[in-house]
Write a protein that holds these residues in place. Structure first.
Motif, PDB file in Angstrom:
ATOM      1  N   MET A  85      62.111  46.900  44.276  1.00  0.00           N
ATOM      2  CA  MET A  85      61.558  46.324  43.035  1.00  0.00           C
ATOM      3  C   MET A  85      61.213  44.809  43.483  1.00  0.00           C
ATOM      4  O   MET A  85      62.177  44.116  43.895  1.00  0.00           O
ATOM      5  N   GLY A  86      60.077  44.775  43.269  1.00  0.00           N
ATOM      6  CA  GLY A  86      59.732  43.340  43.651  1.00  0.00           C
ATOM      7  C   GLY A  86      59.641  42.448  42.361  1.00  0.00           C
ATOM      8  O   GLY A  86      59.692  42.628  41.689  1.00  0.00           O
ATOM      9  N   ASP A  87      59.308  40.880  43.074  1.00  0.00           N
ATOM     10  CA  ASP A  87      59.116  40.001  42.055  1.00  0.00           C
ATOM     11  C   ASP A  87      57.876  39.664  41.463  1.00  0.00           C
ATOM     12  O   ASP A  87      57.559  38.787  41.017  1.00  0.00           O
ATOM     13  N   VAL A  88      56.946  40.562  42.067  1.00  0.00           N
ATOM     14  CA  VAL A  88      55.533  40.296  41.606  1.00  0.00           C
ATOM     15  C   VAL A  88      55.124  41.296  40.598  1.00  0.00           C
ATOM     16  O   VAL A  88      55.552  42.317  40.420  1.00  0.00           O
ATOM     17  N   ARG A  89      54.769  40.659  39.495  1.00  0.00           N
ATOM     18  CA  ARG A  89      54.299  41.401  38.312  1.00  0.00           C
ATOM     19  C   ARG A  89      52.837  42.224  38.495  1.00  0.00           C
ATOM     20  O   ARG A  89      51.939  41.444  39.169  1.00  0.00           O
ATOM     21  N   THR A  90      52.803  43.323  38.012  1.00  0.00           N
ATOM     22  CA  THR A  90      51.329  43.792  37.998  1.00  0.00           C
ATOM     23  C   THR A  90      50.371  42.982  37.241  1.00  0.00           C
ATOM     24  O   THR A  90      50.674  42.758  36.020  1.00  0.00           O
ATOM     25  N   LYS A  91      49.225  42.885  37.644  1.00  0.00           N
ATOM     26  CA  LYS A  91      48.270  41.889  36.982  1.00  0.00           C
ATOM     27  C   LYS A  91      47.287  42.638  36.054  1.00  0.00           C
ATOM     28  O   LYS A  91      47.040  43.927  36.378  1.00  0.00           O
ATOM     29  N   LEU A  92      47.268  42.503  34.849  1.00  0.00           N
ATOM     30  CA  LEU A  92      46.365  43.062  33.776  1.00  0.00           C
ATOM     31  C   LEU A  92      44.964  43.028  34.503  1.00  0.00           C
ATOM     32  O   LEU A  92      44.433  41.810  34.693  1.00  0.00           O
ATOM     33  N   PHE A  93      43.991  43.912  34.499  1.00  0.00           N
ATOM     34  CA  PHE A  93      42.642  44.002  34.711  1.00  0.00           C
ATOM     35  C   PHE A  93      42.855  43.838  36.202  1.00  0.00           C
ATOM     36  O   PHE A  93      42.046  43.108  36.846  1.00  0.00           O
ATOM     37  N   ALA A  94      43.734  44.398  36.966  1.00  0.00           N
ATOM     38  CA  ALA A  94      43.845  44.175  38.591  1.00  0.00           C
ATOM     39  C   ALA A  94      42.742  44.804  39.207  1.00  0.00           C
ATOM     40  O   ALA A  94      42.294  44.179  39.999  1.00  0.00           O
ATOM     41  N   ASP A  95      42.121  46.019  38.634  1.00  0.00           N
ATOM     42  CA  ASP A  95      40.986  46.326  39.772  1.00  0.00           C
ATOM     43  C   ASP A  95      39.776  46.168  39.247  1.00  0.00           C
ATOM     44  O   ASP A  95      39.520  45.519  37.780  1.00  0.00           O
ATOM     45  N   ASP A  96      38.841  45.859  39.786  1.00  0.00           N
ATOM     46  CA  ASP A  96      37.460  45.183  39.382  1.00  0.00           C
ATOM     47  C   ASP A  96      36.748  46.252  38.315  1.00  0.00           C
ATOM     48  O   ASP A  96      35.805  45.842  37.800  1.00  0.00           O
TER      49      ASP A  96
END
Length: 117
Positions: free
Chosen positions: A1-12
């Motif tokens: 469990m990381g402290d980094v959130r998945t970014k929206l529109f992460a892939d190009d």
């Protein structure tokens, strides 16, 4: 469990979507009769106001204000007929209500008061 959130529109790939030709669909408008029929069959009740019969407001007696020196208040419960009769007698004689009460007490004293007074 990381402290980094998945970014929206992460892939190009998401940035390459062409939405320039997108147009919203035009709404299909039903006829008023079809809407009423569907509502009635579904059990919906109209929210339109219903006509309410107007009940007449009873007329209030005229305000009676006289400077008479009477300053003690007497509150009584009586039938509407008795109150109406009391007002009618006072009005017919031109008496204020306090004066009408005094006359009534005088008459009761004469008829029902102690003997010999």
């Amino acid at each position: 469990m990381g402290d980094v959130r998945t970014k929206l529109f992460a892939d190009d790939d998401a940035a390459d979507i062409d939405l320039s030709s997108f147009r919203p669909a035009k709404p299909v408008r039903q006829s008023e009769e079809a809407t009423k029929t569907a509502a009635a069959s579904a059990g919906f009740v109209s929210r339109e106001p219903k006509a309410v019969p107007v009940t007449p407001v009873p007329e209030k007696p005229a305000r009676r204000v006289w400077r008479t020196g009477r300053k003690v208040q007497l509150n009584l419960k009586a039938t509407p007929e008795t109150v109406a009769a009391f007002y009618a007698i006072a009005d017919a004689q031109g008496w204020v209500l306090g004066e009408a009460l005094e006359k009534a007490v005088e008459l009761m004293r004469e008829k029902y008061g102690p003997k010999g007074s």
